[in-house]
Design a protein around this motif. Sequence first.
Motif, PDB file in Angstrom:
ATOM      1  N   LEU A   1       0.820  -1.203   0.000  1.00  0.00           N
ATOM      2  CA  LEU A   1       0.000   0.000   0.000  1.00  0.00           C
ATOM      3  C   LEU A   1       0.860   1.261   0.000  1.00  0.00           C
ATOM      4  O   LEU A   1       1.956   1.302   0.580  1.00  0.00           O
ATOM      5  CB  LEU A   1      -0.918   0.013   1.215  1.00  0.00           C
ATOM      6  CG  LEU A   1      -1.877  -1.178   1.362  1.00  0.00           C
ATOM      7  CD1 LEU A   1      -2.608  -1.108   2.696  1.00  0.00           C
ATOM      8  CD2 LEU A   1      -2.870  -1.211   0.206  1.00  0.00           C
TER       9      LEU A   1
ATOM     10  N   GLN B   1      -1.095   4.204   0.533  1.00  0.00           N
ATOM     11  CA  GLN B   1      -1.978   5.029   1.347  1.00  0.00           C
ATOM     12  C   GLN B   1      -2.752   4.130   2.310  1.00  0.00           C
ATOM     13  O   GLN B   1      -2.802   2.897   2.138  1.00  0.00           O
ATOM     14  CB  GLN B   1      -2.973   5.804   0.463  1.00  0.00           C
ATOM     15  CG  GLN B   1      -2.325   6.747  -0.534  1.00  0.00           C
ATOM     16  CD  GLN B   1      -1.641   7.924   0.140  1.00  0.00           C
ATOM     17  OE1 GLN B   1      -2.081   8.379   1.199  1.00  0.00           O
ATOM     18  NE2 GLN B   1      -0.550   8.417  -0.462  1.00  0.00           N
ATOM     19  N   ASN B   2      -3.359   4.727   3.323  1.00  0.00           N
ATOM     20  CA  ASN B   2      -4.186   3.986   4.272  1.00  0.00           C
ATOM     21  C   ASN B   2      -5.409   3.399   3.570  1.00  0.00           C
ATOM     22  O   ASN B   2      -5.780   3.827   2.469  1.00  0.00           O
ATOM     23  CB  ASN B   2      -4.638   4.899   5.410  1.00  0.00           C
ATOM     24  CG  ASN B   2      -3.466   5.400   6.231  1.00  0.00           C
ATOM     25  OD1 ASN B   2      -2.416   4.756   6.292  1.00  0.00           O
ATOM     26  ND2 ASN B   2      -3.649   6.554   6.863  1.00  0.00           N
ATOM     27  N   ILE B   3      -6.049   2.430   4.234  1.00  0.00           N
ATOM     28  CA  ILE B   3      -7.290   1.834   3.713  1.00  0.00           C
ATOM     29  C   ILE B   3      -8.479   2.542   4.350  1.00  0.00           C
ATOM     30  O   ILE B   3      -8.544   2.697   5.588  1.00  0.00           O
ATOM     31  CB  ILE B   3      -7.369   0.335   4.016  1.00  0.00           C
ATOM     32  CG1 ILE B   3      -6.239  -0.424   3.321  1.00  0.00           C
ATOM     33  CG2 ILE B   3      -8.720  -0.243   3.574  1.00  0.00           C
ATOM     34  CD1 ILE B   3      -6.199  -1.911   3.656  1.00  0.00           C
ATOM     35  N   THR B   4      -9.418   2.965   3.539  1.00  0.00           N
ATOM     36  CA  THR B   4     -10.675   3.531   4.029  1.00  0.00           C
ATOM     37  C   THR B   4     -11.779   2.495   3.863  1.00  0.00           C
ATOM     38  O   THR B   4     -11.957   1.940   2.766  1.00  0.00           O
ATOM     39  CB  THR B   4     -11.054   4.804   3.264  1.00  0.00           C
ATOM     40  OG1 THR B   4     -10.033   5.788   3.469  1.00  0.00           O
ATOM     41  CG2 THR B   4     -12.391   5.353   3.755  1.00  0.00           C
TER      42      THR B   4
ATOM     43  N   GLN C   1      -1.706   2.067   7.296  1.00  0.00           N
ATOM     44  CA  GLN C   1      -0.693   1.143   6.782  1.00  0.00           C
ATOM     45  C   GLN C   1       0.654   1.471   7.415  1.00  0.00           C
ATOM     46  O   GLN C   1       0.976   2.622   7.702  1.00  0.00           O
ATOM     47  CB  GLN C   1      -0.623   1.207   5.258  1.00  0.00           C
ATOM     48  CG  GLN C   1      -0.333   2.584   4.674  1.00  0.00           C
ATOM     49  CD  GLN C   1       1.154   2.882   4.492  1.00  0.00           C
ATOM     50  OE1 GLN C   1       1.986   1.975   4.529  1.00  0.00           O
ATOM     51  NE2 GLN C   1       1.480   4.154   4.316  1.00  0.00           N
TER      52      GLN C   1
ATOM     53  N   SER D   1      -8.070   1.968  -1.285  1.00  0.00           N
ATOM     54  CA  SER D   1      -6.774   2.609  -1.047  1.00  0.00           C
ATOM     55  C   SER D   1      -6.183   2.943  -2.403  1.00  0.00           C
ATOM     56  O   SER D   1      -6.338   2.167  -3.372  1.00  0.00           O
ATOM     57  CB  SER D   1      -5.841   1.687  -0.264  1.00  0.00           C
ATOM     58  OG  SER D   1      -4.595   2.323  -0.028  1.00  0.00           O
TER      59      SER D   1
END
Length: 684
Positions: free
Chosen positions: A234, A236-239, A264, A295
Motif C-alpha cells: 500500500l 496510502q491507508n485503507i478507508t 498502513q 486505497s
Amino acid sequence: MKKIYFLFSMLFAFTFANAQEVIITGYFDSPCPTQLGRTVEIYVDGTVDLTGWNLVRQSNGGGFITNIDLTTLGSLTNSFAYITNDVATLSAEFGISGANVILSAAINDNGDDAFQIIDATTAVIDRFGDATVDGTGTAWEHVDTYYYRVAGVPANGGAFNVVDFTFGAQNLLDNEGLCNTATALSTLVPFGTYSTTASSTPTISVSGTVNSLDYFEGNGPSAEDSFSVSGINLTQNITVAAPANFEVSLTSGSGFASSVMLTQTSGTVNPTTVYVRLMAGLSANTYNGDITASSTGATNQILALTGVVSPAAPQFTITGGAPAAMNYTFGAGPSNEDSIFVEGLFLTSNITITAPTNFEVSLTSGSGFGPSVSITPASGTVASTEVFIRLASGLAINSYSGDITVSSSPAANQLVAITGNVFGAPTNSLVIIGAYDGPNTGGTPKGVELYALADIADLSLYGISSVTNGAGSNGSTIEFTFPAGTLNAGQSIFVASEATEFTNFFGFAPNYTTGVVGINGDDAIELYENGVIIDTFGDVNADGTGTPWDYLDGWAYRVSNTGPDGTSFVIGNWTFSGINQLEGATTNAACTVPYPLGTYLTTNSFNAIDGLTMYPNPLKGNTLYLTSTANAEMSVQIFDLLGKEVINSNVINNSVNVSGLNAGVYIVKVTEEGKTATRKLVIQ
C-alpha cells in the motif's frame, strides 16, 4: 572481513534463487451443484519429485489427518498442479486438464478447512490455515469464495500467516460459473497467476461473513457483526466506508461512524477486525448495500450487507420442538408430561395456551393442570416460559390427538399438534431371549432376538430402545416400534442393525432392521408393550464393559422358562458366550461357541398338551411323529426362524410328512382339543 561477508551474501543469494519448494497457491469453494469442482492449486518452484508427498486436509479444526497422495504427479519443474473433486468441472470452468491434475473426493473444504503439504519424510513444507482451528469466523474463512497466495510469498514451513493470501468476498461465487449458466469461474478465481516474483501492486483483502443486522422498529441499532480487512504494497491507508443506513467501527460497542481508516505501516495493514451494524432510527424495511474498502492504486473490495427492521407488532413464538406422545396404561393416568416454551414481544394482551379435549396444561410441573393457562406480559414482553402438557386421567383405552392453541390478540393464533394413548394393561406376551455382537465387518451382526410367549394380534403395540454405555433408562422413549402384524406363540423374531452381514452370518435374513440395535457388547435393551417396559437385558445404569454380562464379540441368551423381567435385569436368567467367542469365524456354524439358535423354550411348550411326544428330534428322515395322552385329532403348524409358516397340516396316523423342508431349525406348533404347545425341531 569484507571478503567473508561478500562470500556469505553470494551464497545466500544463490541458495534462495535455486530454492526448490512446493507451494499452496489457491483454492476455490465451488458453487456448482453438489460442490463439484472444489480445487486446490499448488505450484512447484524448481524441480521436485513428488513421490511420497501428500496434500493433507484438516476438517473443522480436527487436525491434519486426511492425506491425498501426490505421487502420480511425478517430477515437476516450475509448474502448477491441481487437486480437484471433479475433473470435468475444472476443465469446463478453467480449461485445465492433463497429467498435472489429480482427482480426489477428499478435496471437500467447506470454506473453514485447512490444507498443508508434507514431503516424503512427513516434514511440513507449506500450510494454509491454522492447525486445530475451525476457520469459521476467522480472517481466513472462505465460504463460497476463493483464497489466493500473494505473489512472491514462498512456502511457509507450517507458519501460516493470513496476510500472505488474498480472499474473494464471502459468497462471491454464489450462482456463478458455467455450471450455473453464468460467468465462467476463471473470470473470478485467479488460478494460474501466482508468481515467485513479488508484486508491488497495492492489494486489499476482505474476508468474513456478515449476518443478522436486524432489529424491531424503535429498538435499534442492530446487534454487531464483523469482518476482516488487510492489505499489502500500500501507498496510502485503507478507508472502509459503510453504505447508507449502516455504520462501522474499529471498536466493539462504540465509535460507530460512516467510515473508518486503517493505517498502513511500511505498506502493510495486518488483518484488522471491523465491526458493522444497521443504524438506529430506521423505519420498518429491508436495507441493502455494499461496504467498500479502498486505497490509492488498489482495486476496491466490497462486502454485501443486508439488514431488516421489522414492525414492532404484537407477536409471540413457540419453541421446544414437537411434544412426544403422552401415554399411560388404562387406570394409571395422567400421562407423563412434555412441554413447549412460549415467549412474546410488543404484546397488548395475555398469551393464552388452550389444550385440546382430553389434554391439560400447566405452568408448573406436577400440579396446577387445567384446560388452559394465561401468561401476563410485563411491559409487552413475555420471557421464554415453559408450559407443561399431559394427557388427562380417567380416559378409555384409545388413541388421542389434537392441537394446543396459543393466542394473544391481535397476533395470529399458532397451533401445536399433540398425541397420546391410553393402552390396555401389558400382556407380557413378548420377551427378549438373545443379544448378539458379531465378528463380521463393523462388528456385525448386531441385534436382539425376541420370542412370543402367546399369540400376538398386533405387534405394533411393542417397541424397543437401546441404552448405550450405561446412560440410564428414559422410561418412555421408544426408539423403534414394530409395524403392525401378528406373531404366533413360540415364534422368534430377529431385529438386526443391518441385513447383509446378519444373513451372511446366520444363513437367513432378519425380520426387522434398525440402527437402534447397533449395540456393542456393553449396551442394554428395553422391550416395551403399550408404552410400558416389560423386559430388560443389561444394567441400563452401567457400561457393560468388564461386567459379568459383557457380550463383546459374543452373545447373551435367556435361560428357558424365564422372563419377561420388567424393568429389572436378572442376570441369573441369562447365559453368556464370554467375550470374543465369535471371533475368527464368519458364520455362526463355524464359531467355537455358536449363538444358540432356537433353544429357548417355556413350560407351556411342554405341558400345554398332556403327554405330548414329538420324535425323532433331530430328524434325518421325512416323517415326524407326534403322540399324546388324549390321542385326539391334532393339527400342526411349522414355522421357520423367520416366522414364515412352511407347513400347516393335520396329523394322520400320528405322523406329518416334512419331506419339503430343508435342513435347519424350525418351530412346531401343535393344537389338540383347543390346547396348544410349541416345540423346537431340528432337521438334519
